[in-house]
Motif scaffolding. Structure first.
Motif, PDB file in Angstrom:
ATOM      1  N   LEU A   9       0.856  -1.187   0.000  1.00  0.00           N
ATOM      2  CA  LEU A   9       0.000   0.000   0.000  1.00  0.00           C
ATOM      3  C   LEU A   9       0.894   1.239   0.000  1.00  0.00           C
ATOM      4  O   LEU A   9       1.737   1.406   0.879  1.00  0.00           O
ATOM      5  N   VAL A  65      -3.185   5.350  -1.460  1.00  0.00           N
ATOM      6  CA  VAL A  65      -3.940   4.787  -0.330  1.00  0.00           C
ATOM      7  C   VAL A  65      -3.625   5.608   0.920  1.00  0.00           C
ATOM      8  O   VAL A  65      -2.467   5.708   1.320  1.00  0.00           O
ATOM      9  N   THR A  66      -4.648   6.178   1.518  1.00  0.00           N
ATOM     10  CA  THR A  66      -4.477   6.836   2.811  1.00  0.00           C
ATOM     11  C   THR A  66      -5.072   5.916   3.859  1.00  0.00           C
ATOM     12  O   THR A  66      -6.287   5.694   3.884  1.00  0.00           O
ATOM     13  N   LEU A  67      -4.235   5.351   4.693  1.00  0.00           N
ATOM     14  CA  LEU A  67      -4.747   4.407   5.700  1.00  0.00           C
ATOM     15  C   LEU A  67      -5.398   5.159   6.840  1.00  0.00           C
ATOM     16  O   LEU A  67      -4.865   6.152   7.325  1.00  0.00           O
ATOM     17  N   ALA A  94      -8.573   1.757   4.593  1.00  0.00           N
ATOM     18  CA  ALA A  94      -8.237   3.060   4.005  1.00  0.00           C
ATOM     19  C   ALA A  94      -9.329   4.067   4.315  1.00  0.00           C
ATOM     20  O   ALA A  94     -10.469   3.703   4.651  1.00  0.00           O
TER      21      ALA A  94
END
Ligand SMILES: Cc1cc2nc3c(=O)[nH]c(=O)nc-3n(C[C@H](O)[C@H](O)[C@H](O)COP(=O)(O)OP(=O)(O)OC[C@H]3O[C@@H](n4cnc5c(N)ncnc54)[C@H](O)[C@@H]3O)c2cc1C
Length: 412
Positions: free
Chosen positions: A176, A210-212, A226
């Motif tokens: 990711l 992807v921003t977790l 995400a």
């Protein structure tokens, strides 16, 4: 420059990474006859950190084979090596450090070579791994050897190398990445696409942008979620989202900090008698102006040698053009100088064939290069960046131009 240490004085070096170990080694080989104490919180003798994500993690090497020097070397050259020992405090006025065993040690010169620590994400859980030191290897190696499903958070240098090593162990690997491509901060788009292809052709599931929002773990596995609701489940995760320089000792003594411990071209901090080198140091940018910090093995090595000469009064202002490499998915990627995502690219060779040197220009000036399979070019480009940064397109792009010969001429 005159020596900043009396011949019978004491130099304390904090950190047994390549920067600190090289400083201690060079001080002795350049004739310093006083006391040298090399203090490190890791329990191993100085070793090759670059092997952590490669030979050590793959199980193809072991810690004794990656030692920088045999254990007997340090007493042989009369360097007092204190492993498993943390410097917990510095009193710059009294010129003493306090060690984790409570001992106080006086110094004439202090060298901070403290490197950095990985940024963390998610809970402290045995299924969530970070990778900076040998002590991080055994637990992760067990997972790779068991062929578990691995989630790698971060497609930078270390994340990509872990993904590559995990695929060699036939793990199912998902990467990711927050940016649009792996190594996005370092590499211009066309070259980043080559790295993306390396991941994909090796069977890595790569998700970009992807921003977790959460990373959770329990006895059965891990789940990453995400911000847009996408979820990934795996047996374990490796968080490889960069490192923070270990600046706390420098902060304690009021040294100037700017992304790292700020030094001049002699590696002197703003505090008298205290130097900083390697990953922790923010150094002057001789070619482009300003300051920068870099996380490259060869730079840390060069800093270690240069600071020793600087302390002894035999050195020169530091301005070496950095270079580094990464081994992933069977390719050796080499980087020279300071390539950036927005640079103009001049490509020699074949990007798709993974046999190329991509020259990076900013404001008409050669500032860096990225190469696969052409290490000689990288050596040449470092010289050109320093001595002939305005070489024309016609010359740089001509396949008949031998960059090595060009750099030799430029150096004269
Ligand atoms: C897994 C991995 C793979 C890498 N691969 C590559 C590669 O392929 N190519 C490349 O060019 N670069 C690579 N790098 C980067 C390279 O290894 C680093 O740039 C280099 O090791 C930095 O050396 P250093 O001595 O400055 O810091 P470090 O190696 O981080 O050493 C600092 C030492 O100081 C110790 N320390 C910190 N605080 C204290 C304290 N208060 N008291 C005592 N000890 C302390 C730390 O425990 C550590 O041992 C890699 C890095 C990692 C983590």
């Amino acid at each position: 420059m005159t020596s900043s240490v009396p011949a019978d004085g004491r130099i304390v070096v904090v950190g047994t990474g390549v920067a600190g170990a090289t400083a201690a080694q060079t001080l002795r080989s350049e004739g310093f006859s006083g006391s040298i104490v090399l203090v490190g919180e890791e329990s191993e003798i100085p070793y090759r950190r670059t092997a952590v994500s490669k030979g050590l993690l793959s199980g193809k090497s072991d810690i004794t084979r990656v030692a920088l020097k045999p254990a007997a070397h340090w007493p042989d050259i009369d360097v007092e090596l204190l492993t498993g020992t943390t410097v917990v405090d510095v009193d710059a006025a009294a010129r003493t450090v306090t060690l984790s065993d409570g001992e106080h040690l006086g110094y004439d010169v202090l060298v901070l070579a403290t490197g950095g620590r990985p940024r963390t994400l998610g809970p402290d859980h045995p299924r969530i791994h970070h990778l900076r030191a040998y002590r991080d290897v055994p637990a992760l190696y067990e997972r790779l050897a068991a062929g578990e499903r691995l989630l790698v958070v971060g497609g930078g240098l270390i994340g990509s190398e872990v993904a590559s090593t995990a695929r060699d162990h036939s793990c199912a690997v998902t990467v990711l990445e927050a940016q649009t491509r792996p190594l996005a901060r370092l590499l211009p788009e066309a070259v980043g696409s080559v790295v993306t292809e390396l991941h994909k052709s090796a069977g890595v599931d790569l998700y970009t942008e992807v921003t977790l929002s959460t990373l959770e773990a329990d006895d059965t596995g891990i789940v990453a979620v995400a911000a847009d609701g996408r979820r990934w489940a795996a047996d374990a995760a490796v968080v490889a989202i960069g490192m923070d320089p270990a600046i706390e000792l420098a902060e304690r003594i009021g040294a100037r900090i700017d992304g790292g411990v700020v030094v001049d071209e002699w590696f002197r901090t703003s505090v008298d008698g205290v130097y900083a080198i390697g990953d922790v140091a923010t150094i002057p940018h001789a070619a482009l102006g300003g300051w920068y910090r870099c996380e490259h093995w060869n730079s840390a090595l060069d800093h270690g040698a240069a600071v020793a000469r600087s302390i002894l009064g035999t050195g020169a202002p530091f301005g070496a053009v950095p270079w580094s490499w990464s081994q992933q998915f069977g390719s050796n990627i080499q980087v020279a100088g300071w390539p950036g995502a927005d640079d103009e690219l001049l490509v020699r060779g074949d990007l798709d064939g993974r046999d190329f040197t991509a020259l990076c220009r900013r404001d008409g000036r050669l500032v860096g290069a990225v190469s696969i399979g052409r290490p000689k070019d990288i050596r040449a480009v470092r010289v050109l960046i320093e001595h002939a940064p305005f070489t024309t397109d016609r010359v740089l792009l001509d396949p008949e131009t031998d960059l090595t010969a060009l750099s030799a001429a430029a150096r004269q």
